[in-house]
Design an enzyme around this catalytic site. Structure first.
Site, mmCIF file in Angstrom:
data_model
loop_
_atom_site.group_PDB
_atom_site.id
_atom_site.type_symbol
_atom_site.label_atom_id
_atom_site.label_comp_id
_atom_site.label_asym_id
_atom_site.label_seq_id
_atom_site.Cartn_x
_atom_site.Cartn_y
_atom_site.Cartn_z
ATOM 1 C CD GLU A 235 94.528 -70.273 52.121
ATOM 2 O OE1 GLU A 235 95.720 -70.212 52.476
ATOM 3 O OE2 GLU A 235 93.712 -69.341 52.276
ATOM 4 C CG ASP B 36 100.915 -68.065 43.384
ATOM 5 O OD1 ASP B 36 100.426 -67.221 44.142
ATOM 6 O OD2 ASP B 36 101.648 -67.780 42.429
ATOM 7 C CG ASP C 55 88.981 -63.657 53.311
ATOM 8 O OD1 ASP C 55 89.488 -62.831 54.099
ATOM 9 O OD2 ASP C 55 88.207 -64.552 53.669
ATOM 10 N N PRO D 224 103.422 -62.159 52.330
ATOM 11 C CG PRO D 224 104.084 -64.313 52.974
ATOM 12 C CD PRO D 224 103.501 -63.039 53.518
#
Length: 288
Positions: free
Chosen positions: A106, A138, A156, A163
């Protein structure tokens, strides 16, 4: 103080939730995050004004994103979730007893913090399970540097016009294959055939150029205000091939019960609904 919470999924479309109450508003280094309480779907959060997850219907999205792909694999042991900071995908993956490791990559620690505080029903304690590793940073960088291999990968993520755009590319899919086992399965959401048809056609084209098998499935997600298309891709496994009896047997073998949306009967209908939804894409498919 309550106010209408409005979403604009396309330039000529608006829908929303009257009587919403904002509980939190945070500007992280990456995006603007808001948490709302609504009479219709309970608590939900948004990223840059886009609806992400609500406590009232998250089970529809997460069950359909995870279980058709996971049940296509005969024995998944490791899973990678790209995004998924609310923990909903990890929670569903933990229902498969053979999975011993889940990595959730995440980008934004604030997403994890806010959803853990305000939407605990979504993660259901998944991040406290020893099988789950939360990696903040990232996702593309994680894939590039990881030496692990995964049987399941779940996107997800925010949509491709966000982005996360670089992760919805053939270049990234090729990089992703480096960490996928030969029988691995990828699951991702595509968008609404009513609101995002050109985008979906591009995503399907790129998936088809990268994976031998690409199947679309579809279900209505109230928070997103539309029928919602998802895709499952693999080089060897076809998630649409198992029939109701096969899926029932696999669910029983893994002792998965108590799901609120997905079951053996629903499985086939997800793929049938996708066929109807794809009719909305036909003008773009013909011109692409």
């Amino acid at each position: 103080m309550s106010a209408p919470l409005l979403f604009h999924p396309s330039p000529d479309t608006i829908y929303g939730f009257p009587g919403a109450r904002r509980l939190a508003s945070v500007d992280s280094p990456f995006q603007h995050i808001e948490v709302w309480d609504t009479p219709q779907l309970g608590r939900l959060f948004t990223l840059d004004g886009r609806p992400m997850t609500s406590t009232g219907d998250e089970f529809i999205y997460h069950e359909c994103m995870v279980h058709p792909a996971a049940l296509a694999h005969p024995a998944p042991r490791a899973a990678l979730v790209l995004g998924g900071g609310d923990g909903g995908a990890a929670r569903q993956l933990l229902r498969h007893p053979g999975i011993g490791r889940i990595v959730v990559a995440e980008l934004d620690a604030e997403v994890v913090r806010l959803t853990r505080e305000h939407l605990p029903e979504v993660h259901g304690g998944a991040f406290d399970d020893a099988r789950v590793e939360l990696v903040i940073g990232d996702a593309a960088r994680y894939v590039e540097t990881s030496g692990e291999h995964f049987d399941l990968v779940v996107f997800d993520l925010t949509p491709p016009d966000s982005p996360a755009a670089g992760l919805y590319t053939t270049a990234f899919y090729a990089q992703l294959k480096r960490v996928m086992t030969p029988d691995a399965v990828l699951s991702l959401h595509l968008g609404s055939p009513y609101f995002h048809a050109p985008r979906i056609v591009g995503l399907l084209r790129d998936l088809g150029a990268t994976f031998a098998v690409v199947r679309t499935l579809s279900t209505f997600v109230p928070l997103y205000g539309s029928q919602w298309l998802m895709a499952v891709a693999s080089d060897t496994l076809d998630p649409a091939a198992p029939d109701r009896v096969d899926i029932a047997a696999r669910l029983a073998d893994r002792q998965i019960d108590g799901l609120r949306c997905y079951d053996a009967t629903v499985h086939a209908s997800l793929f049938a609904a996708a066929d109807a939804a794809r009719d909305k894409l036909s003008p773009f498919l013909k011109s692409s």
